[in-house]
Design an enzyme around this catalytic site. Structure first.
Site, mmCIF file in Angstrom:
data_model
loop_
_atom_site.group_PDB
_atom_site.id
_atom_site.type_symbol
_atom_site.label_atom_id
_atom_site.label_comp_id
_atom_site.label_asym_id
_atom_site.label_seq_id
_atom_site.Cartn_x
_atom_site.Cartn_y
_atom_site.Cartn_z
ATOM 1 N N ASP A 113 -1.263 6.709 6.567
ATOM 2 C CA ASP A 113 -1.275 5.284 6.869
ATOM 3 C C ASP A 113 -2.218 5.051 8.056
ATOM 4 O OD1 ASP A 113 -0.572 2.673 6.526
ATOM 5 O OD2 ASP A 113 1.436 2.849 7.384
ATOM 6 N N ARG A 142 6.388 -8.209 1.913
ATOM 7 C CA ARG A 142 7.260 -7.823 3.032
ATOM 8 C C ARG A 142 7.850 -9.065 3.697
ATOM 9 N NH1 ARG A 142 4.449 -4.128 6.533
ATOM 10 N NH2 ARG A 142 5.469 -2.422 5.422
ATOM 11 N N LYS A 146 0.831 -1.206 0.000
ATOM 12 C CA LYS A 146 0.000 0.000 0.000
ATOM 13 C C LYS A 146 0.871 1.264 0.000
ATOM 14 C CE LYS A 146 -2.264 -1.359 3.728
ATOM 15 N NZ LYS A 146 -1.628 -2.688 3.880
ATOM 16 N N THR A 147 1.878 1.278 0.878
ATOM 17 C CA THR A 147 2.762 2.444 0.945
ATOM 18 C C THR A 147 3.562 2.579 -0.346
ATOM 19 O OG1 THR A 147 2.973 2.024 3.311
ATOM 20 C CG2 THR A 147 4.540 3.572 2.356
ATOM 21 N N THR A 169 -5.718 -1.276 7.171
ATOM 22 C CA THR A 169 -5.821 -2.728 7.268
ATOM 23 C C THR A 169 -7.254 -3.115 7.638
ATOM 24 O OG1 THR A 169 -5.070 -2.487 9.543
ATOM 25 C CG2 THR A 169 -3.426 -3.149 7.930
HETATM 26 P P1 ADP Z 1 2.074 -1.871 3.214
HETATM 27 O O1 ADP Z 1 2.083 -0.365 3.112
HETATM 28 O O2 ADP Z 1 0.890 -2.485 2.536
HETATM 29 O O3 ADP Z 1 2.250 -2.379 4.613
HETATM 30 P P2 ADP Z 1 4.626 -1.658 1.830
HETATM 31 O O4 ADP Z 1 4.290 -0.865 0.613
HETATM 32 O O5 ADP Z 1 5.303 -0.928 2.936
HETATM 33 O O6 ADP Z 1 3.325 -2.415 2.375
HETATM 34 O O7 ADP Z 1 5.500 -2.907 1.334
HETATM 35 C C1 ADP Z 1 6.433 -3.527 2.176
HETATM 36 C C2 ADP Z 1 7.650 -3.960 1.396
HETATM 37 O O8 ADP Z 1 7.288 -5.041 0.559
HETATM 38 C C3 ADP Z 1 8.198 -2.882 0.450
HETATM 39 O O9 ADP Z 1 9.265 -2.183 1.022
HETATM 40 C C4 ADP Z 1 8.690 -3.667 -0.737
HETATM 41 O O10 ADP Z 1 10.020 -4.048 -0.538
HETATM 42 C C5 ADP Z 1 7.858 -4.905 -0.737
HETATM 43 N N1 ADP Z 1 6.763 -4.861 -1.714
HETATM 44 C C6 ADP Z 1 5.457 -4.645 -1.449
HETATM 45 N N2 ADP Z 1 4.714 -4.755 -2.548
HETATM 46 C C7 ADP Z 1 5.559 -5.049 -3.551
HETATM 47 C C8 ADP Z 1 5.367 -5.309 -4.947
HETATM 48 N N3 ADP Z 1 4.155 -5.309 -5.489
HETATM 49 N N4 ADP Z 1 6.459 -5.571 -5.696
HETATM 50 C C9 ADP Z 1 7.677 -5.609 -5.126
HETATM 51 N N5 ADP Z 1 7.920 -5.394 -3.817
HETATM 52 C C10 ADP Z 1 6.874 -5.123 -3.027
#
Ligand code: ADP
Length: 335
Positions: free
Chosen positions: A110, A218, A65-66, A159
């Site tokens: 977030d 992640r 998401k981030t 979430t």
């Molecule tokens: P969320 O915000 O949903 O908790 P993040 O965007 O922070 O997730 O993702 C966590 C880590 O996972 C990122 O730093 C990245 O390394 C990896 N990641 C997430 N989604 C992808 C994707 N679609 N392709 C490649 N790496 C990803």
């Protein structure tokens, strides 16, 4: 056990996550539908010369998401400001954030479901009219001063989209639900990360890590790093299937990729509650965890993996759950 294999971020992760974060839409693996929809939203607005609609990303932690929000800002040629629901305790904090935005900026919030009520109410007007009313003074003498904001796009991540109030949810022009990733997609993620980190990752090693990553990039990246440690300390640095298996055994990640908390939840459901139905908060108490962690982190994957079924009366263990715990499922267990 000291090593967090859960999908939530921990502090030591931040630097490496920045290194491994996909920067462009083309580097972002999977989520094909969300990517296509988002591209239309962004490029439609760009074409008309308008500010894109506010966007909400929902789904379990670690699904990107981030990352996607940051990519959005890049695609728009805009700057991104990052904050979180819990950080916006007082409306003044939000007002300061909003009034500092430049035209076209992306504001990323977030855990937006955890925003305090007064800040949330301020957000309504900001999202709708690019305006906030600042209240000055107290009691009968209080006046409210309207403040114009630069047009911006709010990106919220949550979430728990169910925990958002109706009025807030209604103000997002586009809501994307992030899905768990397939093993094939996660293989691409770990290969890319291995390339960046300089890990000698063999095909069968990538497959093994991807398969045990709970559908979550992640976690895939985290397991890759733990397996690399093992490969460097106990082997010749090469990550193949055998090394991955041995390393994951050390870290208590089972064949299905379930971690200790997942297994504790399954064991409680099967053994203490005879397969359910049981409420999620009761389950959380049984395993000594926060209900929100069990509900937002554990349960979504256990449901997707076909181990837990949600019923109106509570959570129920499936045949696969009984078998995973090593017990014979009763007749009434759902398949
Ligand atoms: P969320 O915000 O949903 O908790 P993040 O965007 O922070 O997730 O993702 C966590 C880590 O996972 C990122 O730093 C990245 O390394 C990896 N990641 C997430 N989604 C992808 C994707 N679609 N392709 C490649 N790496 C990803």
């Amino acid at each position: 056990d000291g090593v967090a294999l859960t999908p939530q971020q921990d502090l030591g992760d931040q630097d490496v996550e920045t290194t491994l974060r996909p920067r462009k839409l083309s580097e972002f693996v999977g989520q094909a539908r969300v990517r296509e929809q988002l591209e239309l939203v962004l490029h439609g607005a760009l074409k008309r010369g308008e500010q894109p609609d506010h966007v909400l990303f929902s789904g379990p932690p670690g699904l990107g998401k981030t990352s996607l929000s940051m990519i959005m800002a890049t695609e728009l040629g805009a700057s991104i400001r990052v904050t979180s629901g819990p950080a916006l305790e007082r409306p003044g904090d939000l007002a300061a954030m909003l009034s500092n935005l430049a035209e076209g900026d992306v504001l990323f919030i977030d855990e937006i479901h955890r925003i305090a009520r007064p800040a949330e109410e301020m957000l309504y007007l900001a999202m709708e009219d690019y305006r906030v009313d600042i209240v000055v003074g107290k009691g009968p003498g209080a006046t409210s001063i309207p403040l114009e904001l630069a047009p911006f796009t709010l990106v919220g991540a949550t979430t728990r989209s169910g925990a958002l109030t109706g009025p807030l949810r209604d103000r997002f022009g586009f809501t994307a639900h992030m899905e768990f990733y397939s093993a094939t997609e996660l293989e691409l993620v770990v290969r890319r990360s291995a390339g960046i980190l300089g890990v000698d990752l063999r095909d069968d090693g990538a497959t093994e890590i991807a398969r045990r990553s709970r559908g979550t990039p992640r976690i895939a990246n985290r397991l890759l790093r733990r397996v690399r440690d093992f490969a460097e300390v106990r082997a010749d640095g090469v990550v193949d299937r055998e090394v991955a298996r041995a390393a994951l055994a050390v870290y208590d990640v089972d064949e299905m990729g379930l971690d200790r908390l997942d297994r504790a939840v399954l064991a409680a459901l099967v053994k203490s509650f005879h397969g359910g139905p049981v409420g999620v908060s009761t389950l959380a108490v049984a395993v000594g965890e926060e209900p929100s962690t069990v509900e937002e982190v554990c349960e979504p994957y256990l449901v997707r993996a076909g181990m837990i079924a949600r019923t109106p009366r509570g959570r129920v263990a499936t045949v696969a759950a009984w078998q995973h715990v090593g017990l014979t499922p009763p007749q009434h267990a759902p398949g």
